[in-house]
Scaffold this active site. Structure first.
Site, PDB file in Angstrom:
ATOM      1  N   ARG B  12       0.940  -0.936  -0.134  1.00 20.98           N
ATOM      2  CA  ARG B  12      -0.030   0.040  -0.103  1.00 20.98           C
ATOM      3  C   ARG B  12       1.041   1.260  -0.011  1.00 20.98           C
ATOM      4  NH1 ARG B  12      -0.652   4.507   2.770  1.00 20.98           N
ATOM      5  NH2 ARG B  12      -0.217   3.369   4.656  1.00 20.98           N
ATOM      6  N   ASP B  13       1.767   1.510   0.882  1.00 20.93           N
ATOM      7  CA  ASP B  13       2.524   2.583   0.979  1.00 20.93           C
ATOM      8  C   ASP B  13       3.489   2.586  -0.093  1.00 20.93           C
ATOM      9  OD1 ASP B  13       2.765   4.995   2.012  1.00 20.93           O
ATOM     10  OD2 ASP B  13       3.680   4.410   4.192  1.00 20.93           O
ATOM     11  N   HIS B  16       3.324   4.210  -3.709  1.00 19.05           N
ATOM     12  CA  HIS B  16       3.487   5.853  -3.917  1.00 19.05           C
ATOM     13  C   HIS B  16       4.828   5.906  -4.702  1.00 19.05           C
ATOM     14  CE1 HIS B  16       0.581   7.873  -1.358  1.00 19.05           C
ATOM     15  NE2 HIS B  16       0.783   7.224  -0.460  1.00 19.05           N
ATOM     16  N   SER B 166       4.666  11.040   9.062  1.00 21.72           N
ATOM     17  CA  SER B 166       4.495  11.193   7.875  1.00 21.72           C
ATOM     18  C   SER B 166       5.698  12.129   6.845  1.00 21.72           C
ATOM     19  CB  SER B 166       3.166  11.931   7.554  1.00 21.72           C
ATOM     20  OG  SER B 166       2.092  11.291   8.120  1.00 21.72           O
ATOM     21  N   HIS B 194       4.356   4.192  12.910  1.00 27.36           N
ATOM     22  CA  HIS B 194       4.770   4.133  11.496  1.00 27.36           C
ATOM     23  C   HIS B 194       5.718   4.914  11.162  1.00 27.36           C
ATOM     24  CE1 HIS B 194       3.233   3.765   7.230  1.00 27.36           C
ATOM     25  NE2 HIS B 194       3.758   4.980   7.055  1.00 27.36           N
ATOM     26  N   HIS B 196       8.819   6.929   8.886  1.00 25.96           N
ATOM     27  CA  HIS B 196       9.527   7.087   7.700  1.00 25.96           C
ATOM     28  C   HIS B 196      11.067   7.522   7.828  1.00 25.96           C
ATOM     29  CE1 HIS B 196       6.204   6.993   4.836  1.00 25.96           C
ATOM     30  NE2 HIS B 196       5.544   7.206   5.827  1.00 25.96           N
TER      31      HIS B 196
END
Lengths: 337, 337
Positions: B12-13, B16, B166, B194, B196
């Site tokens: 899913r991610d 991108h 994010s 989550h 990054h």
């Protein structure tokens, strides 16, 4: 605000990723960009240091003399660093580097073999260069052992002592314990940390090292280095600044230098591939990778098992023969199952 | 040994990074590999979640229906996860996902807008799926605000609440403060992190989250995701295990899944390029990158200045118009100098 001295071995440790083939133009252009960014020390050389260029480990594209003169001419603000492994290079190589204007000279030895650096550190003290001693594969030694060897190196004349996480094995608590012990042992002598990113911890471990008292930290543009690469320099610097440590480096010029490095020095930036993760977990020098993969394929064994077994046997660079033994044993075990 | 549930949004991610063009074969093959490794939750979808495929943000190669049925058929052990942004998707999309066998359904909202998830969390509670609420761009909210919105989401029916970094802006101390406050606020409800990797901190921040009480951690194979990417899953898992947390995942099968992902899902693994570092430092959504770079080039301003100014103005996704304003202002300032 405490100051941290950034030491940049992009043009030395990065050579491992390109079989020591950086050309004079690439050296010059990166050194100029690093100088513009005011990176305090720019290290250059064959990946294995002064005097190491050879048929066996790989001949560099450019001689030590040419590397040193090229980088020296490119630096107006930054100091020039070199690295040497006793046995690979000699005091003659050190003399040459100093004559070429090397400011910071590092002697690398296995974690518990500071005595191997005695003669070279003594030579450097007399020659007037800033002498560092770095203990490699430092995860194989306890904090107390590293503190003892750091103190011994200082006794030999080292003006900076540090550890390399050569296998990329450390978690942050490992770094904290080791750097703290070393700082306690050597007082005001600067302590150095050089990370590798096999477990994605290089930046965090470098911050942990500074928190524990280290004041010289290594980083390479885009992490340029073999396998998973080194601590990514242009990430490290702003992260240290956000933690309240000053580096004196210009961020935009640093990012420009890293962009140049990605374009002109490397085929592609380092990736943390599975075998790098395994060698990091196993605590084995990543330079073993090609031979482990090659011999494992021949014998039909899982190279990951070979890495973990090499780790259990505490193998170190120079013990490549052990790879053959381990592969043969694992293969025999499979056959007799 | 405390247990940590690994949630894998690679499918899913990661979309991108490939403009949502993962094909059904790629989805199937990765899902099967993840299932073999016993990854607890495999999330699938358009990068922006259920119902988001569109001309404006990019049409996915495969419809939501086909993604869901393909991954569902490939999983024997792992649970299937989906993600939805209210406004992009609807309760009808949630219904469809549950009918396709989605086990874990995440509703994503801006850090301080948990109320936007009320209706969807209520719907999911009645439908019987495990409902999560994740607060995005969470560096823009204080620990106390995040704790308040986490508690509110639990009140609406969330059975897991978490934060997404994010912009990849957090240092570990930021994560510790936020997760601790949320854990205090929601008691036994699982807390999610989550990360990054814009500042090289994703793995270390995930460990900090677990140390602070988080029990569901996200990671993607090779960090597959836009820009600097997500937390690298196959690094995260063994590092968590070395810290004493159990994941139930088979390491070799996980490494195999990551190798497959590198070969079959991505043109190349994520690199932490300079603009990703800047967007992380500035705390700006990395999805702004293309437009920032494009408009800055047109106006002759430095895109890094634009990112830092967008950060000062606390811009968030959906405010792309602000980029034009900032570029125009910086350009005007240059002209009048």
């Amino acid at each position: 605000m405490r100051n941290v001295v950034i030491h940049d071995p992009t043009l030395r440790d990065g050579q491992h990723a390109v079989k020591h083939q950086l050309g004079a133009d690439a050296l010059r252009r990166y050194a100029e960009a690093a100088d513009t960014a005011r990176i305090p020390v720019v290290e250059v050389g064959h990946g294995n240091g002064l005097g190491a260029s050879s048929f066996q480990v790989g001949s560099a594209a450019v001689s030590d003399d040419e590397m040193l003169s090229t980088v020296r001419e490119s630096l107006r603000h930054s100091r020039m660093g070199v690295f040497m492994l006793p046995g690979w290079g000699t005091c003659g190589d050190l003399r040459k580097a100093i004559d070429h204007g090397a400011d910071v000279v590092r002697i690398g030895v296995h974690a518990t073999e500071s005595s191997l650096a005695e003669r070279h550190l003594g030579f450097l003290r007399e020659a007037g260069a800033e002498a560092h001693c770095v203990l490699m594969m430092s995860h194989m030694a306890s904090p107390a052992e590293l503190a003892e060897h750091a103190a011994q190196a200082v006794g030999f004349g080292a003006q900076g002592v540090g550890i390399m996480d050569s296998a990329g094995h450390f978690l942050s608590s490992d770094v904290t314990a080791r750097i703290s012990a070393m700082v306690d042992a050597v007082g005001t002598v600067p302590v150095i940390f050089h990370g590798h990113n096999n477990l994605g911890m290089a930046v965090a471990n470098s911050v942990a090292a500074v928190d524990a008292g280290a004041s010289i930290i290594d980083g390479c543009a885009r992490g340029f280095g073999a396998g998973a690469g080194n601590t990514q320099l242009e990430v490290l610097v702003p992260v240290l600044e956000r933690h309240g440590y000053a580096t004196g480096i210009d961020l935009y010029a640093l990012l420009d230098a890293a962009d140049l490095a990605e374009r002109e020095l490397m085929p592609a930036p380092p990736v943390t591939a599975s075998m790098s993760i395994v060698s990091g977990l196993a605590g084995v020098f990543s330079g073993f990778k090609h031979r482990v993969v090659e011999l494992s394929a021949l014998a039909g064994v899982d190279p990951r098992d070979v890495f973990f077994e090499l780790g259990r046997r505490q193998s170190i660079a120079g013990q490549e023969d052990l790879i053959v033994d381990v592969v043969a044993e694992l293969s025999a075990r499979q056959t007799t199952r």
